[in-house]
Structures are given as structure tokens and as C-alpha cells.
Design an enzyme around this catalytic site. Structure first.
Site, short mmCIF file in Angstrom:
data_model
loop_
_atom_site.label_atom_id
_atom_site.label_comp_id
_atom_site.label_asym_id
_atom_site.label_seq_id
_atom_site.Cartn_x
_atom_site.Cartn_y
_atom_site.Cartn_z
N MET A 59 2.01 9.99 3.03
CA MET A 59 3.23 10.12 3.80
C MET A 59 4.16 8.92 3.67
O MET A 59 5.15 8.83 4.37
CB MET A 59 2.90 10.34 5.28
CG MET A 59 2.34 11.71 5.59
SD MET A 59 3.58 13.01 5.42
CE MET A 59 4.63 12.62 6.81
N ASP A 102 -6.70 12.52 11.53
CA ASP A 102 -7.05 11.93 10.23
C ASP A 102 -7.73 10.57 10.41
O ASP A 102 -7.38 9.60 9.74
CB ASP A 102 -5.78 11.78 9.37
CG ASP A 102 -6.11 11.59 7.88
OD1 ASP A 102 -7.24 11.93 7.48
OD2 ASP A 102 -5.23 11.11 7.14
N GLU A 143 5.16 4.71 1.67
CA GLU A 143 4.79 3.42 1.10
C GLU A 143 4.84 2.35 2.19
O GLU A 143 5.66 2.42 3.11
CB GLU A 143 5.76 3.04 -0.03
CG GLU A 143 5.66 3.97 -1.24
CD GLU A 143 6.56 3.51 -2.38
OE1 GLU A 143 7.59 2.85 -2.08
OE2 GLU A 143 6.24 3.78 -3.54
N ALA A 191 -9.80 4.30 5.88
CA ALA A 191 -8.53 3.77 5.40
C ALA A 191 -7.50 3.66 6.51
O ALA A 191 -6.52 2.91 6.38
CB ALA A 191 -7.99 4.66 4.28
N GLY A 240 0.43 5.78 0.94
CA GLY A 240 -0.36 6.92 1.37
C GLY A 240 0.42 8.19 1.14
O GLY A 240 1.54 8.17 0.61
N TYR A 272 2.24 -6.14 11.96
CA TYR A 272 1.47 -6.50 10.76
C TYR A 272 0.23 -7.26 11.19
O TYR A 272 0.30 -8.19 12.00
CB TYR A 272 2.30 -7.38 9.83
CG TYR A 272 1.53 -7.85 8.62
CD1 TYR A 272 1.38 -7.04 7.51
CD2 TYR A 272 0.93 -9.12 8.61
CE1 TYR A 272 0.66 -7.47 6.40
CE2 TYR A 272 0.22 -9.56 7.51
CZ TYR A 272 0.07 -8.72 6.41
OH TYR A 272 -0.65 -9.14 5.33
N GLY A 319 0.82 -1.20 0.00
CA GLY A 319 0.00 0.00 0.00
C GLY A 319 0.85 1.25 0.00
O GLY A 319 2.08 1.21 0.12
#
Length: 749
Positions: free
Chosen positions: A23, A135, A25, A139, A21, A92, A19
């Protein structure tokens, strides 16, 4: 530049990019040193020359790593790549983001409330540390495979009290989920996160965003000026109206009109969740049912709380003996203490047809008690009365209230119901008050009430030497002292056994005395048949007390009699559906049965309702057994903090560290226990747990010492071999044989 599979960052080997974003990877990797999967977030190379972006990235890492909570992503490491790119390694999680989940459609009300509640718990922790996420969005919310929600990406977190990297006039965040003050570029506080969670909850329930538009400008205008479409129209659930009120308050335009804190928002969600429990509860239409709420203290000094609880409990116990009348147990009914919600909503949550509430006012020797019985279906009073008496008339008042309730419900009851007169009637009224104070502290033992309970019970006995109930309460208190090794088990036994024997000699038909005898035989004497006999006697004498089948199920689980254990625990749950303690012990039974995902789920429910030490203990245990090490460590550390670093809980945490490969942390726990043992009592079992991955031979020696000390938790030896490898050592198996726990059936998934 993207990282290729096989590349290394520190001790981590990259597998694949998963993924990206604004800010950074995200990569899936393996920490080869500790053999665990991690997620790596790397700041893009083109942003490394941007000092503001670097500072913000480091701020994210520091903010997130300072937080320790099961609903917040765990940060392991911060470092630099060979070409000076910043990265952080985090836990994770197998699962999906809420954004991915919502792509398949809106969620049911119950699931949405559960997810929002977990987010609110994480935010409560963050806000208490002065950290605002800024935020919150689907997501950034990961839903693990077992349903645990993790808040991700503190990339734009603002730490209160630090230099504000997010300058006023600069709006950071995802526009759709930004609060009015945030889109205007004004300085923000925790209220912005509460707004964002309100937006997320709206989206989970409706499948739509409350503020939308084709361009950023139209979205911002909608946030500042528009009112979202009515949420109640988007769901047919009977809980829709209740949850709508929560969302509407979270989405108030003015920050101070929203909930004052994430904790208050969480409390509101819990009240709605209680209504969901009623949906799965047995139908109250099968017969009359009642919940007795704690009476309100209307005295000028507000010092009669214990008395108010005691009166309510006495009435509850009397009503529980009426054939055909279902009475909700204390823990579930008292869960609503101090709540100002609609009585009908409380009744629905508890699955009852009627609710009794009242108040108490004392002035000198004068006593005023008011009581009203309310019909849950329409909120109307079925009966009410006021009693102005002398203080020593309290027993008569309790009987009269109980008799009035039965008379009111008589048409719905089978046969000719009779109220048993109150049994707890010591001649000395002061002794009665001390007993009630002891009971209150017994139930509040999370706040250090156990020693207060002991003191009150002993004082009651001094004033009334023939007070059987006070002796039973004292015996139960000392049994718990022994269980958690607050006192050496042999010392606790020396106090508990004479107390329970005295209680039984005074009243051989007292259920609480047999319940105390069961605990003494189970925890302190390791007399398994004797404990089972005592619990069974107690259940026959008082089939409505949920704690008795809870402890019986606890015993049976440790004896490997899982089906019988789960049946007893199911009965406890039926009697007391909202009790976190019952859920925690049920979770323990599920562990013994090898049903780890179910154990995690029910213990998480217990922690959400009431973060008590029992629930945290079992949840950290099952997380560790299921190799969910990050969650086990986070929960175990909360347990240790909450319990004031109780040695037995420290020992559990040391073992959890060891299982996770953090032997250095486990060794630190061993050193702390050794240091404390020089000046206070530390059970040998705590040292054995903490040290089993540090020095196995020393741990075995401590285990043998624990047997000599009769450390209570040794009863788990036979049922928790999956957790403690040293339990399979020949010397440990010899201990099992001496305890008659060496031939237990051990069912597994």
C-alpha cells in the site's frame, strides 16, 4: 515516482527511502517545524487512480490516528503530494521489525511473551474502538530500541459500523497469517487478529510458521485443515507447556473457540509471564515459604469480599512474624485473586513452597471458614480444616489457622516458632468490619476508593475511638489526598497529623502509624530527617511490609541519596516482586539516577501488570525526559483519562506537550486548569508545570504560589531539573533553598 532526498512534503524534508509495502513506500524524514524525525508513507502513483485503494489508505490513516496507545504507531499528519499522491506522516522509531529480528532465529520464551503481550495490549485498544487490523504479522510489528513494540500499518483495517470497503468474498491480508474465515473471504471480526497473533507467537517460539506451503493454495489448505506441529517440542523452557496452551487456543479453527477478546489473551500471557518471574526469584529451597491467597466469598449475597481479604491479610501478617518463614506480600499474593489457575503454577510464579487458600461463608451471626495448605511441588494438601463459629470468633479462627500452618511446617523452621496473637482486636466487631472495608478501598484507590477508605476509617473510629489502626489508615489516606492535591496540602495536613498522633498515642509500637508519620513528614511537612526517622522506625517494627521501604526509597531518591534509595527499593521488590506500585517507584529512583532506559523498562513492566496511575505517571515522565515525545504524550494522555483529569496529572501532561513542541496543546491545558480553578481547587504547581513552555514568567509565579500552598510534589524540584527547565530559574532555586533541596547530589549516566 519515488521521492528524492531533500524533497519536501508539507513541513517534512525527505532523507531516504527505507521500505515499501503493498500500500505504499516508506521514507525517513524530518518535520522541520517541530524538529523531529518522522516516517512518511506515500501511496504509489499508479494506485492513485484506484478509488478503492485511496479509500482504503484514508481508512488506514483515520483508523490509526484515532487510536492513542503506546503499542500503536502514532500518526501525525495526512496530506497530498504536489502531484496529488496521498501520504501520511507518522512517528519514526529506531529499531527493527519483528521480521528482521526473527531472521536471526527464534526467540526465548520470556522475550516472545513480552512482545506478544505488548501486541495484545495494542489490539485491546483497537478492538475497543471497533477497529480490526486484519494484517498482524512480523513485518508490521516494530520493536523500538528500548523494547517497546509498535503495531504498524492499519492499511487494511476495517472499522466496524462503516461502509465495508473489504467486500465479502475478497481476502485481504498476508496468507500465512490469515485466519480460516479470512482466507475463505468471509467477513471477519477481532478474532482474526487473535489468530494472527497466535501465528506470530508460534513463529517467535519455534522459528517456523505453523501453516506453510509452496503456493497460496497449499497454505490456505493448511490453514483450513492442518494442525501445526506440537510447539512444546520446539522449546526446552519450563514455560513451554504453559505458553503452548495459549497458542493452541489462539489457533482454534472456529473463531468462537479462540479467546473471546484480546484482553483475555493478554491475561493468559500475563499468567505465563508470572511463571517467568519465578525463574529469577530467589530459590524457595533455602527455607519454607508461603503465599496467602485472598479467601473466596461463598456467602449467598457475595458481599463479604472485604472480609475475605481481611482474614487473609491478618493471617499473612501473623505468619510474616515467624522467624525462618518467608511470606509473600499482599500485592503479589492478591494479584492472583479470582484466578482459577493451577495452584502449582501460582506457587511457582511467586517462588514459594506452599500456598494457603480458603473460603468464607457468613449467614447472620454464623461464620464458616475453610482453609487448606497446599504443597506447591506436588499439589497435595499438607493441612486443611473447617471452622464453624460465631462471627465474633473471627480473631480466634485467624490465630488457629496461623498456628496450624506453623505446626505443619515446624520441622522446616528454625528454633521454636511462636505465632504472635492478632493485634487488631477492637471491642466493637462492626468497627473491625469497617476497618477491613477501608483497607480494601485503600488498596483499590485507582477506582476512586480513597474517599470510600476515608469514610470507612472515620466510621470505624466513631464506633471504636481507641482503634489505633483505623487512625493510621485515616492518616495515610489524607496524606495521599495531599500528595495528589485532591485536597489542598495544608488541609490534608490538618487532618492527617492529628490522626497519626492519635494512632501513636494509642499504640507506640504500631508500624503502620510510623509509616503514616513518614508520609505526613515527607509529603506534607517537607521534614526530610523526620520522615527518614519515621520510615526507619516502621521498617524495624515491621520488616515484612514492602510499602514502607518503597516510600523510604521514594524519599531518599528525592534527596539525591540514590544508592540508599535503590537498596530500599530492591528490598521492597524482594518482598513484593509482582507489585506494580513498587516497580513504578523503583522507576522513579532510576530516573533520578539518570538510568532512563532501565526506568522505561521497569515502568513498562508495571503498566503491563497493572495499569495504575503511579506507573503511568512515572512512565510518561521518563519518556519525556528521554525525548521519546510520542510515547510520553500517549502515556500522559492515558494517565489523564484514567485519573479523571486530575489537575496534577493534567499539569504533567501540559509540560510533556511543551517539551514536545506542542505549545498549542500545552496552552489548552493551561486554559482548562484556569477555567476549573474558578469553581474548584486547582494546585498552583499543576499550572506551573502546564505553563512553563507557554509563559515562563507566569509559570514561575505559579511555582512560588505552589510553595506558599505547600503543594506536595514540590519535593521533586531538586531531583527533576532535567524535566522542568523552570526549576533552574533563580526564583525556583530560591524555593529549593528554602526547602533545603538546593545542594542535592545529582548522579547521571
Amino acid at each position: 515516482m519515488s521521492l528524492e532526498p531533500g524533497a519536501r512534503l508539507g513541513s517534512c524534508e525527505i532523507h531516504a527511502r527505507i521500505g515499501a509495502g503493498g500500500m505504499g513506500e516508506i521514507y525517513k524524514a524530518t518535520d522541520t517545524r517541530l524538529n523531529r524525525q518522522v516516517a512518511i508513507k506515500v501511496l504509489p502513483a499508479e494506485m492513485c487512480c484506484d478509488e478503492t485503494a485511496k479509500a482504503r489508505f484514508l481508512q488506514e490513516a483515520r483508523a490509526a490516528s484515532a487510536l492513542d496507545h503506546p503499542n500503536i504507531c502514532t500518526i501525525y499528519e495526512i496530506g497530498d503530494t504536489p502531484d496529488r499522491q496521498l501520504y501520511l506522516a507518522m512517528a519514526y522509531y529506531d529499531g527493527e521489525t519483528l521480521k528482521e529480528k526473527l531472521a536471526r532465529g527464534p526467540l526465548g520464551v520470556e522475550e516472545a511473551i513480552d512482545i506478544a503481550s505488548q501486541v495484545a495490549q495494542g489490539l485491546t485498544k483497537a478492538h475497543a474502538a471497533g477497529i480490526v487490523h486484519r494484517d498482524i504479522k512480523p513485518a508490521n510489528l516494530m520493536i523500538a530500541a528500548d523494547g517497546l513494540v509498535k503495531i504498524l500499518d492499519f492499511g487494511i483495517a476495517k472499522l466496524a459500523g462503516q461502509n465495508d470497503l473489504t467486500q465479502t468474498g475478497t481476502a485481504l491480508g498476508t496468507p500465512t497469517y490469515m485466519s480460516p474465515e479470512q482466507v475463505q473471504g468471509r467477513d471477519v471480526d477481532h478474532h482474526a487478529d487473535l489468530w494472527a497473533l497466535g501465528v506470530v507467537l508460534y513463529e517467535m517460539l519455534s522459528g517456523q510458521q505453523p501453516f506453510s506451503g509452496d503456493q497460496s493454495a497449499s497454505i490456505i489448505y493448511s490453514i483450513l485443515e492442518a494442525k501445526p506441529a506440537a510447539l512444546a517440542s520446539t522449546t526446552t523452557s519450563p514455560l513451554g507447556t504453559s505458553v503452548t496452551r495459549v497458542v493452541e487456543r489462539a489457533l482454534k479453527k472456529a473463531p468462537n473457540d479462540r479467546y473471546a477478546s484480546a484482553k483475555l489473551l493478554l491475561d493468559a500471557l500475563k499468567e505465563v509471564a508470572q511463571a517467568s518471574d519465578a525463574a529469577s526469584a530467589p530459590s524457595a529451597a533455602a527455607g519454607p515459604s508461603i503465599a496467602v491467597l485472598p479467601f473466596s466469598d461463598m456467602s449467598a449475597q457475595k458481599d463479604q469480599d472485604y472480609f475475605c481479604e481481611g482474614i487473609a491479610e491478618e493471617i499473612l501478617n501473623a505468619l510474616a512474624k515467624v522467624d525462618g518463614l518467608h511470606v509473600v506480600a499482599r500485592a503479589s499474593a492478591f494479584h492472583f485473586k479470582g484466578k482459577t489457575g493451577d495452584i502449582r503454577q501460582i506457587g511457582d510464579a511467586l517462588g514459594v513452597t506452599s500456598v494457603l487458600e480458603g473460603s468464607v461463608r457468613t449467614a447472620g451471626n454464623r461464620l464458616r471458614v475453610t482453609a487448606q495448605l497446599i504443597n506447591v511441588a506436588d499439589g497435595y494438601h499438607l493441612w486443611s480444616d473447617r471452622y464453624d463459629r460465631q462471627l465474633d470468633d473471627v480473631f480466634a479462627i485467624q490465630d488457629e489457622i496461623s498456628e496450624s500452618i506453623v505446626e505443619t511446617l515446624r520441622e522446616k523452621l528454625v528454633g521454636t516458632p511462636v505465632i504472635a496473637r492478632t493485634e487488631r482486636r477492637p471491642d466493637n466487631l462492626d468497627a473491625y468490619h469497617l476497618y477491613l472495608k477501608g483497607r480494601q478501598q485503600w488498596f483499590a484507590r485507582e477506582e476512586g476508593g480513597l474517599d470510600e477508605a476515608r469514610r470507612y476509617f472515620e466510621q470505624a473510629i466513631e464506633l471504636a475511638p481507641d482503634y489505633a489502626e483505623a487512625y493510621a489508615g485515616l492518616a495515610q489516606t489524607y496524606a495521599v489526598f495531599g500528595l495528589y492535591d485532591i485536597l489542598p496540602s495544608k488541609v490534608a495536613l490538618g487532618k492527617a497529623k492529628p490522626a497519626v498522633e492519635r494512632a501513636l498515642s494509642l499504640n507506640s509500637s504500631l508500624a503502620q502509624a510510623y509509616a503514616a508519620l513518614g508520609l505526613v513528614r515527607f509529603w506534607l511537612e517537607w521534614d526530610w530527617p523526620g520522615a527518614q526517622y519515621a520510615f526507619q522506625e516502621a521498617r524495624e517494627l515491621d520488616p515484612n511490609d514492602p510499602i514502607i521501604p518503597t516510600h523510604q526509597g521514594f524519599l531518599l531518591a528525592n534527596l539525591g541519596r540514590v544508592e540508599e534509595a535503590m537498596a530500599a527499593l530492591a528490598e521492597a521488590t524482594r518482598l513484593d516482586p509482582l507489585s506494580s506500585y513498587v516497580r513504578a517507584i523503583t522507576g522513579y529512583g532510576l530516573i533520578v539516577a539518570g538510568r532512563y532506559p532501565e526506568a522505561i523498562e521497569i515502568c513498562q513492566q508495571a503498566v503491563v501488570r497493572d495499569e495504575n496511575s503511579s506507573a503511568l505517571f512515572v512512565l510518561s515522565l521518563v519518556h519525556s525526559i528521554a525525548d521519546r515525545h510520542a510515547d510520553a504524550i500517549a502515556t500522559g494522555e492515558r494517565l489523564v483519562t484514567k485519573s479523571g483529569r486530575l489537575p496534577i496529572n493534567l499539569g504533567l501532561l501540559g509540560s510533556i506537550y511543551g517539551r514536545a513542541g506542542r505549545t498549542g496543546d500545552a496552552a489548552a491545558v493551561v486554559r482548562e486548569l484556569d477555567d476549573r480553578a474558578a469553581r474548584e481547587y486547582v494546585p498552583a504547581l499543576a499550572k506551573a508545570w502546564a505553563g512553563e513552555f507557554v509563559d515562563a514568567e507566569t509559570a514561575i509565579a505559579h511555582l512560588e504560589q505552589a510553595y506558599d500552598e505547600r503543594n506536595a510534589f514540590l519535593f521533586s524540584l531538586g531531583s527533576n531539573i532535567d524535566f522542568n527547565p523552570i526549576f533552574t530559574h533563580p526564583r525556583a532555586l530560591a524555593i529549593l533553598k528554602k526547602m533545603k533541596l538546593d545542594k542535592l547530589p545529582r548522579p547521571r549516566m
